[in-house]
Write an enzyme that holds these catalytic residues in place. Structure first.
Site, PDB file in Angstrom:
ATOM      1  N   ARG A 162       0.838  -1.214   0.000  1.00 59.15           N
ATOM      2  CA  ARG A 162       0.000   0.000   0.000  1.00 59.15           C
ATOM      3  C   ARG A 162       0.872   1.263   0.000  1.00 59.15           C
ATOM      4  O   ARG A 162       0.551   2.247  -0.680  1.00 59.15           O
ATOM      5  CB  ARG A 162      -0.938  -0.032   1.217  1.00 59.15           C
ATOM      6  CG  ARG A 162      -1.914   1.128   1.275  1.00 59.15           C
ATOM      7  CD  ARG A 162      -3.003   0.915   2.345  1.00 59.15           C
ATOM      8  NE  ARG A 162      -3.703   2.160   2.620  1.00 59.15           N
ATOM      9  CZ  ARG A 162      -3.702   2.785   3.800  1.00 59.15           C
ATOM     10  NH1 ARG A 162      -3.059   2.272   4.843  1.00 59.15           N
ATOM     11  NH2 ARG A 162      -4.362   3.923   3.951  1.00 59.15           N
ATOM     12  N   TRP A 210     -10.214  -8.903   2.265  1.00 59.33           N
ATOM     13  CA  TRP A 210     -10.924  -9.226   1.029  1.00 59.33           C
ATOM     14  C   TRP A 210     -10.935 -10.729   0.782  1.00 59.33           C
ATOM     15  O   TRP A 210     -11.810 -11.237   0.103  1.00 59.33           O
ATOM     16  CB  TRP A 210     -10.250  -8.553  -0.160  1.00 59.33           C
ATOM     17  CG  TRP A 210     -10.407  -7.068  -0.237  1.00 59.33           C
ATOM     18  CD1 TRP A 210     -11.397  -6.396  -0.909  1.00 59.33           C
ATOM     19  CD2 TRP A 210      -9.575  -6.060   0.357  1.00 59.33           C
ATOM     20  NE1 TRP A 210     -11.209  -5.038  -0.757  1.00 59.33           N
ATOM     21  CE2 TRP A 210     -10.109  -4.801   0.001  1.00 59.33           C
ATOM     22  CE3 TRP A 210      -8.429  -6.086   1.152  1.00 59.33           C
ATOM     23  CZ2 TRP A 210      -9.536  -3.584   0.411  1.00 59.33           C
ATOM     24  CZ3 TRP A 210      -7.860  -4.892   1.565  1.00 59.33           C
ATOM     25  CH2 TRP A 210      -8.416  -3.650   1.199  1.00 59.33           C
ATOM     26  N   HIS A 228       0.576   4.026  -2.905  1.00 59.52           N
ATOM     27  CA  HIS A 228       0.163   5.409  -2.616  1.00 59.52           C
ATOM     28  C   HIS A 228       1.281   6.416  -2.905  1.00 59.52           C
ATOM     29  O   HIS A 228       1.004   7.584  -3.176  1.00 59.52           O
ATOM     30  CB  HIS A 228      -0.310   5.545  -1.170  1.00 59.52           C
ATOM     31  CG  HIS A 228      -1.706   5.056  -0.960  1.00 59.52           C
ATOM     32  ND1 HIS A 228      -2.528   5.507   0.039  1.00 59.52           N
ATOM     33  CD2 HIS A 228      -2.443   4.137  -1.651  1.00 59.52           C
ATOM     34  CE1 HIS A 228      -3.701   4.891  -0.032  1.00 59.52           C
ATOM     35  NE2 HIS A 228      -3.669   4.048  -1.034  1.00 59.52           N
TER      36      HIS A 228
HETATM   37 FE1  DDH Z   1      -6.226  -0.472  -1.834  1.00 61.47          FE
HETATM   38  N1  DDH Z   1      -7.211   0.022  -0.133  1.00 61.47           N
HETATM   39  N2  DDH Z   1      -7.520   0.640  -2.905  1.00 61.47           N
HETATM   40  N3  DDH Z   1      -5.146  -0.856  -3.508  1.00 61.47           N
HETATM   41  N4  DDH Z   1      -4.888  -1.492  -0.714  1.00 61.47           N
HETATM   42  C1  DDH Z   1      -6.929  -0.416   1.136  1.00 61.47           C
HETATM   43  C2  DDH Z   1      -5.944  -1.297   1.497  1.00 61.47           C
HETATM   44  C3  DDH Z   1      -5.020  -1.826   0.607  1.00 61.47           C
HETATM   45  C4  DDH Z   1      -8.591   1.331  -2.419  1.00 61.47           C
HETATM   46  C5  DDH Z   1      -8.912   1.520  -1.092  1.00 61.47           C
HETATM   47  C6  DDH Z   1      -8.292   0.872  -0.051  1.00 61.47           C
HETATM   48  C7  DDH Z   1      -5.453  -0.413  -4.762  1.00 61.47           C
HETATM   49  C8  DDH Z   1      -6.637   0.189  -5.138  1.00 61.47           C
HETATM   50  C9  DDH Z   1      -7.578   0.692  -4.272  1.00 61.47           C
HETATM   51  C10 DDH Z   1      -3.813  -2.188  -1.215  1.00 61.47           C
HETATM   52  C11 DDH Z   1      -3.292  -2.106  -2.489  1.00 61.47           C
HETATM   53  C12 DDH Z   1      -3.910  -1.445  -3.556  1.00 61.47           C
HETATM   54  C13 DDH Z   1      -7.852   0.178   2.054  1.00 61.47           C
HETATM   55  C14 DDH Z   1      -7.870  -0.060   3.555  1.00 61.47           C
HETATM   56  C15 DDH Z   1      -8.700   0.961   1.324  1.00 61.47           C
HETATM   57  C16 DDH Z   1      -9.871   1.787   1.844  1.00 61.47           C
HETATM   58  C17 DDH Z   1      -6.871   0.824   4.289  1.00 61.47           C
HETATM   59  C18 DDH Z   1      -6.902   0.521   5.758  1.00 61.47           C
HETATM   60  O1  DDH Z   1      -7.949   0.757   6.378  1.00 61.47           O
HETATM   61  O2  DDH Z   1      -5.887   0.025   6.278  1.00 61.47           O
HETATM   62  C19 DDH Z   1      -9.387   1.853  -3.523  1.00 61.47           C
HETATM   63  C20 DDH Z   1     -10.631   2.692  -3.387  1.00 61.47           C
HETATM   64  C21 DDH Z   1      -8.766   1.423  -4.664  1.00 61.47           C
HETATM   65  C22 DDH Z   1      -9.254   1.632  -6.053  1.00 61.47           C
HETATM   66  O3  DDH Z   1     -10.218   2.440  -6.248  1.00 61.47           O
HETATM   67  C23 DDH Z   1      -8.855   0.960  -7.086  1.00 61.47           C
HETATM   68  C24 DDH Z   1      -4.357  -0.692  -5.650  1.00 61.47           C
HETATM   69  C25 DDH Z   1      -4.343  -0.291  -7.132  1.00 61.47           C
HETATM   70  C26 DDH Z   1      -3.391  -1.331  -4.913  1.00 61.47           C
HETATM   71  C27 DDH Z   1      -2.045  -1.813  -5.353  1.00 61.47           C
HETATM   72  O4  DDH Z   1      -1.216  -2.114  -4.562  1.00 61.47           O
HETATM   73  C28 DDH Z   1      -1.681  -1.902  -6.764  1.00 61.47           C
HETATM   74  C29 DDH Z   1      -3.286  -3.052  -0.180  1.00 61.47           C
HETATM   75  C30 DDH Z   1      -2.136  -4.045  -0.350  1.00 61.47           C
HETATM   76  C31 DDH Z   1      -4.046  -2.819   0.973  1.00 61.47           C
HETATM   77  C32 DDH Z   1      -3.918  -3.516   2.329  1.00 61.47           C
HETATM   78  C33 DDH Z   1      -3.169  -2.647   3.314  1.00 61.47           C
HETATM   79  C34 DDH Z   1      -3.063  -3.270   4.680  1.00 61.47           C
HETATM   80  O5  DDH Z   1      -2.562  -2.592   5.574  1.00 61.47           O
HETATM   81  O6  DDH Z   1      -3.450  -4.430   4.876  1.00 61.47           O
END
Ligand code: DDH
Length: 290
Positions: A48, A191, A52
């Site tokens: 993440r 998920w 980001h």
């Molecule tokens: Fe995500 N993401 N993501 N995400 N993401 C969250 C957690 C993690 C969205 C929202 C959230 C991508 C796309 C999207 C990861 C990777 C990627 C969380 C929760 C939210 C909300 C955060 C929390 O409460 O800790 C949304 C909206 C999108 C979208 O619209 C497409 C993408 C493209 C990636 C990537 O890596 C390529 C990962 C890994 C997490 C898990 C983090 C954790 O601590 O566990």
């Protein structure tokens, strides 16, 4: 163009080899498992952080992206979407202390590569070259996706970075890893059934499970009808509601190799957004812990 790369190398003191970066890779890999933290691994939160730090890119004016590691600065660290990423940044600081010559942008993106690969995901080609920037490189809040929205928003956000529908779906498969935290995003739960294993389970679950709105006081999210232990965000469900997105969900649910191949390409592209090609010394490497 080579001048900029040379300047970047000059700033770092000397040019480091693939073996040097492999040592950083190994140091990150060695500390991924953290007993008592979430599901036992920092890999999800490191993915993440890498995402980001890169996903702020705007192809129209070439601002944002992973080049300057601007999440180190307070305004961007405090963007709501980045809640909780201080955990990942603080952890990576320990690696930085041991390898002070690596730039933050290289470190954070390499962290994402290590986390994906060591969780059983595909090899992601990666190369160094990012330089540390300044607070004035911070981009405005609102460039990362808002989970409460749907397909139009997804296209608006990801087209701005230069991705197409297929790449949006492939990248979203990263949600095989990790979970939502009420104290970070407000949402809750993982998920998939194995949130520290990189797989295509996100797509099989999206396709096969009946999903329903969860009745709770938190923000609107879905739960799986059978076990009520899994979740989907409104943006996740948009991938099966939208015909063009759904086509790729079906492909990736059926064919994990196709997902791995497409994810690797799209994630490597994501991690290089905003970095001038002249800052890269050559082709991307395949790193790994053989
Ligand atoms: Fe995500 N993401 N993501 N995400 N993401 C969250 C957690 C993690 C969205 C929202 C959230 C991508 C796309 C999207 C990861 C990777 C990627 C969380 C929760 C939210 C909300 C955060 C929390 O409460 O800790 C949304 C909206 C999108 C979208 O619209 C497409 C993408 C493209 C990636 C990537 O890596 C390529 C990962 C890994 C997490 C898990 C983090 C954790 O601590 O566990």
């Amino acid at each position: 163009a080579r001048g900029v790369a040379a300047a970047a190398e000059g700033k770092l003191g000397l040019r480091h080899s693939q073996q040097d970066y492999q040592k950083v890779y190994d140091a990150i890999a060695e500390k991924l498992e953290q007993e008592g933290y979430d599901d036992g691994s920092l890999a999800p939160v490191l993915v993440r952080l890498a995402w980001h730090s890169s996903g702020t890119y705007n192809k129209e004016d070439n601002t944002g992206g992973s080049n300057y590691a601007t999440m180190r600065f307070k305004p961007e660290a405090e963007h709501g979407a980045n809640n909780g990423l201080n955990i990942a940044r603080d952890h990576m600081q320990k690696i930085k202390d041991a390898f002070p010559w690596i730039s933050y942008g290289d470190l954070w993106t390499l962290g994402g590569v290590v986390a994906v690969q060591e969780s059983g995901g595909p090899t992601v080609p990666w190369r160094p070259g990012r330089i540390d920037g300044f607070e004035h490189h911070v981009t405005p809040d609102g460039r990362l996706p808002d989970a409460a929205q749907a397909q139009d928003h997804l296209r608006f956000i990801f087209y701005r970075m230069g991705f197409n529908d297929q790449e949006i779906v492939a990248l979203s498969g990263a949600h095989a890893l990790g979970r939502c935290h009420t104290d970070r995003s407000g949402f809750e739960g993982p998920w998939t059934f194995s949130p520290v294993t990189f797989s295509n389970q996100y797509f099989t679950l999206l396709q096969d499970e009946p999903w329903q709105w969860r009745k709770w006081k938190g923000p609107a999210q879905y739960e799986d009808k059978k076990t009520k232990s899994l979740m989907m965000l409104p943006t996740d469900m948009a991938l099966v509601k939208d015909k063009s997105f759904k086509k790729f969900v079906d492909i990736y649910a059926k064919d994990e190799d196709a997902f791995f191949k497409d994810f690797s390409k799209a994630f490597a592209k994501l991690l290089e957004l905003g970095v001038p090609t002249s800052q890269f010394a050559g082709d991307a490497w395949k790193m790994g812990s053989e």
